[in-house]
Scaffold this motif. Structure first.
Motif, PDB file in Angstrom:
ATOM      1  N   GLU A 100      -9.397  -2.186   7.086  1.00 48.40           N
ATOM      2  CA  GLU A 100     -10.485  -2.930   6.475  1.00 48.40           C
ATOM      3  C   GLU A 100     -10.566  -2.776   4.970  1.00 48.40           C
ATOM      4  O   GLU A 100     -10.719  -3.544   4.357  1.00 48.40           O
ATOM      5  N   LEU A 101     -10.272  -1.568   4.471  1.00 50.75           N
ATOM      6  CA  LEU A 101     -10.120  -1.276   3.044  1.00 50.75           C
ATOM      7  C   LEU A 101      -8.908  -2.083   2.450  1.00 50.75           C
ATOM      8  O   LEU A 101      -9.112  -2.685   1.294  1.00 50.75           O
TER       9      LEU A 101
ATOM     10  N   GLY B 159       0.084   0.363  12.314  1.00 51.57           N
ATOM     11  CA  GLY B 159       0.007   1.969  12.481  1.00 51.57           C
ATOM     12  C   GLY B 159      -1.426   2.544  11.988  1.00 51.57           C
ATOM     13  O   GLY B 159      -2.021   3.333  12.120  1.00 51.57           O
ATOM     14  N   SER B 160      -1.794   1.437  10.784  1.00 56.14           N
ATOM     15  CA  SER B 160      -3.147   1.791  10.226  1.00 56.14           C
ATOM     16  C   SER B 160      -4.352   1.831  11.152  1.00 56.14           C
ATOM     17  O   SER B 160      -4.387   0.980  12.033  1.00 56.14           O
ATOM     18  N   HIS B 161      -5.136   2.673  11.004  1.00 51.40           N
ATOM     19  CA  HIS B 161      -6.551   2.910  11.860  1.00 51.40           C
ATOM     20  C   HIS B 161      -7.488   1.727  11.220  1.00 51.40           C
ATOM     21  O   HIS B 161      -7.353   1.380  10.303  1.00 51.40           O
TER      22      HIS B 161
ATOM     23  N   THR C 298       0.876  -1.168  -0.002  1.00 55.20           N
ATOM     24  CA  THR C 298       0.001   0.068  -0.013  1.00 55.20           C
ATOM     25  C   THR C 298       0.907   1.282  -0.034  1.00 55.20           C
ATOM     26  O   THR C 298       0.215   2.319  -0.268  1.00 55.20           O
ATOM     27  N   GLU C 299       2.188   1.124   0.194  1.00 53.30           N
ATOM     28  CA  GLU C 299       2.885   2.426   0.370  1.00 53.30           C
ATOM     29  C   GLU C 299       2.759   3.245  -1.007  1.00 53.30           C
ATOM     30  O   GLU C 299       3.068   4.276  -1.176  1.00 53.30           O
TER      31      GLU C 299
ATOM     32  N   GLN D   7      -9.323   6.226  -0.342  1.00 55.87           N
ATOM     33  CA  GLN D   7     -10.216   5.255  -0.258  1.00 55.87           C
ATOM     34  C   GLN D   7     -10.817   4.687  -1.641  1.00 55.87           C
ATOM     35  O   GLN D   7     -11.213   3.600  -1.518  1.00 55.87           O
ATOM     36  N   GLU D   8     -10.320   4.927  -2.813  1.00 57.09           N
ATOM     37  CA  GLU D   8     -10.375   4.705  -3.891  1.00 57.09           C
ATOM     38  C   GLU D   8      -9.427   3.640  -4.017  1.00 57.09           C
ATOM     39  O   GLU D   8      -9.575   2.699  -4.934  1.00 57.09           O
ATOM     40  N   LEU D   9      -8.203   3.914  -3.558  1.00 53.85           N
ATOM     41  CA  LEU D   9      -6.944   2.969  -4.082  1.00 53.85           C
ATOM     42  C   LEU D   9      -6.831   1.715  -3.063  1.00 53.85           C
ATOM     43  O   LEU D   9      -6.415   0.627  -3.766  1.00 53.85           O
ATOM     44  N   PHE D  10      -7.121   1.808  -1.793  1.00 50.89           N
ATOM     45  CA  PHE D  10      -6.853   0.620  -0.938  1.00 50.89           C
ATOM     46  C   PHE D  10      -7.444  -0.538  -1.287  1.00 50.89           C
ATOM     47  O   PHE D  10      -6.845  -1.572  -0.793  1.00 50.89           O
ATOM     48  N   PRO D  11      -8.970  -0.233  -1.839  1.00 53.53           N
ATOM     49  CA  PRO D  11      -9.483  -1.638  -1.949  1.00 53.53           C
ATOM     50  C   PRO D  11      -8.758  -2.486  -3.020  1.00 53.53           C
ATOM     51  O   PRO D  11      -9.057  -3.747  -3.499  1.00 53.53           O
TER      52      PRO D  11
END
Length: 287
Positions: A180-181, A173-175, A79-80, A142-146
Motif C-alpha cells: 500500500e505504501l 513478496g511484499s506484505h 523500491t530496491e 515507512q518514510e521512503l516507500f510513499p
C-alpha cells in the motif's frame, strides 16, 4: 537446432534453455511480476518468431498461435534502491559494507527470510537479531516507500496490454502494508490488474525461490487456473527468477546493472529495461 538469430541475444537464450514441453504443445501465457516485484518480471518468453525451422523449443510456436495470454507483474515500482540505502546505513554502524553479493541473496524473499540472510551473512547476528533488524529497517522504509516511482516502461506496457484485453496479475513478496505504501501514488495503474497476490497471502506458505506466489496468482485468472507453462513472468530478483522457473513458467529478467551477470543464466530473456520489451515477439498486440 537450426535457426537464424537477430539480434544475437535470441540465439543465446535458445541455446541455454533446458526446457522442453511434452507432446509438442508450445504455449505461453503472460505473467508480469511486479516487484514490487511487477510480475518483475523483467524476464519473458519470446523468440519464436526468430526461428526459421520448427523445433521442440518451448518458445517455438506455429504460425498464428499466440504465445502470450496472461501477464503477471512483479516489477513496476523502483523500491530496491530504498532497501539498499537503509541496509547500507545499518551495516555502516558495524563498520561493514552492504554489497551486491549479499543483496542478491535477499532480493525477492519474504521479509523475515531476507532479514535472517542479512544478519547471518554480514556477521552481525550476535549484535542484531533478524527481528530487531526488521523493526529498525521498517522505521526508515515507512518514510521512503510513499515516494516510490514507476520503473521505466511499466506504465506504457501495462496500459497497452490492458487496452488490448491481455489479463494482468501482480505477484509480489511484499506484505500488504508495504504494498500500500509503495503503490499509493499509482493507484490508477495498479487498478488495471486482474488480481494481486501479496507475500502475506494465505496461499503463499514460503517465499521465493519457492513457487508459491506465482502458482497462487496463476490460479486466480478469470475462467480457471492458467497453465504455468503458458505464463510469462517479469522479474528483477534472482530468487524471483528461480521461483518462476520452479513454478514451470517463463521468465524475463530486468536486473539492476550492478547485479553479477552469473545470476542471469536461469532467465529465458534478460533486458536492460521494460522499455526494451517487444510484445509482438510474444504474439502480443504490438505497440
Amino acid at each position: 537446432m537450426g535457426y537464424k538469430k537477430s539480434p544475437p541475444i535470441y540465439a543465446k537464450i535458445c541455446n541455454r534453455s533446458p526446457y522442453r514441453q511434452p507432446g509438442g504443445e508450445n504455449r505461453a501465457e503472460i505473467f508480469l511480476p511486479n516487484q514490487i516485484s511487477l510480475c518483475s518480471q523483467r524476464n519473458g518468453e519470446f523468440l519464436c518468431t526468430q526461428l526459421t525451422q520448427k523445433t521442440n523449443h518451448p518458445r517455438h510456436f506455429r504460425h498464428g498461435r499466440s504465445l502470450a495470454r496472461y501477464l503477471s507483474l512483479l516489477y513496476t515500482t523502483h523500491t530496491e534502491k530504498f532497501y539498499t540505502e537503509v541496509q547500507e546505513k545499518i551495516l555502516a554502524r558495524y563498520n561493514k559494507t552492504f554489497d551486491w553479493s549479499l543483496k542478491a541473496k535477499m532480493m525477492g524473499r519474504k521479509a523475515i527470510e531476507a532479514a535472517r540472510v542479512f544478519v547471518e551473512e554480514s556477521g552481525i547476528s550476535d549484535s542484531l537479531s533478524a527481528e530487531q533488524f526488521l523493526v529498525e529497517r521498517e522505521e526508515m522504509l515507512q518514510e521512503l516507500f510513499p515516494t516510490s516511482e514507476l520503473m521505466p516502461g511499466a506504465d506504457r506496457l501495462l496500459r497497452h496490454l490492458h487496452a488490448k484485453g491481455v489479463p494482468i496479475a501482480l505477484a509480489t513478496g511484499s506484505h500488504k502494508r508495504h504494498f500500500e505504501l509503495k503503490t499509493q501514488r499509482h493507484g490508477e495503474l495498479f487498478a488495471l490488474m486482474h488480481h494481486v497476490v501479496l507475500g502475506d497471502d494465505l496461499e503463499v506458505k514460503q517465499g521465493k525461490p519457492s513457487p508459491d506466489v506465482f502458482l497462487a496468482a496463476a490460479k486466480r485468472f478469470e475462467g480457471g487456473p492458467a497453465d504455468p507453462s503458458n505464463v510469462l513472468v517479469f522479474e528483477d530478483a534472482p530468487s524471483g527468477v528461480l521461483a518462476a522457473k520452479n513454478a514451470g513458467m517463463f521468465v524475463v529478467m530486468v536486473p539492476d546493472p550492478r547485479l553479477d551477470k552469473s545470476f542471469h543464466d536461469t532467465a529465458d530473456l534478460v533486458l536492460n529495461s521494460l522499455m526494451d520489451f517487444n510484445p509482438s515477439e510474444w504474439g502480443l498486440p504490438p505497440f
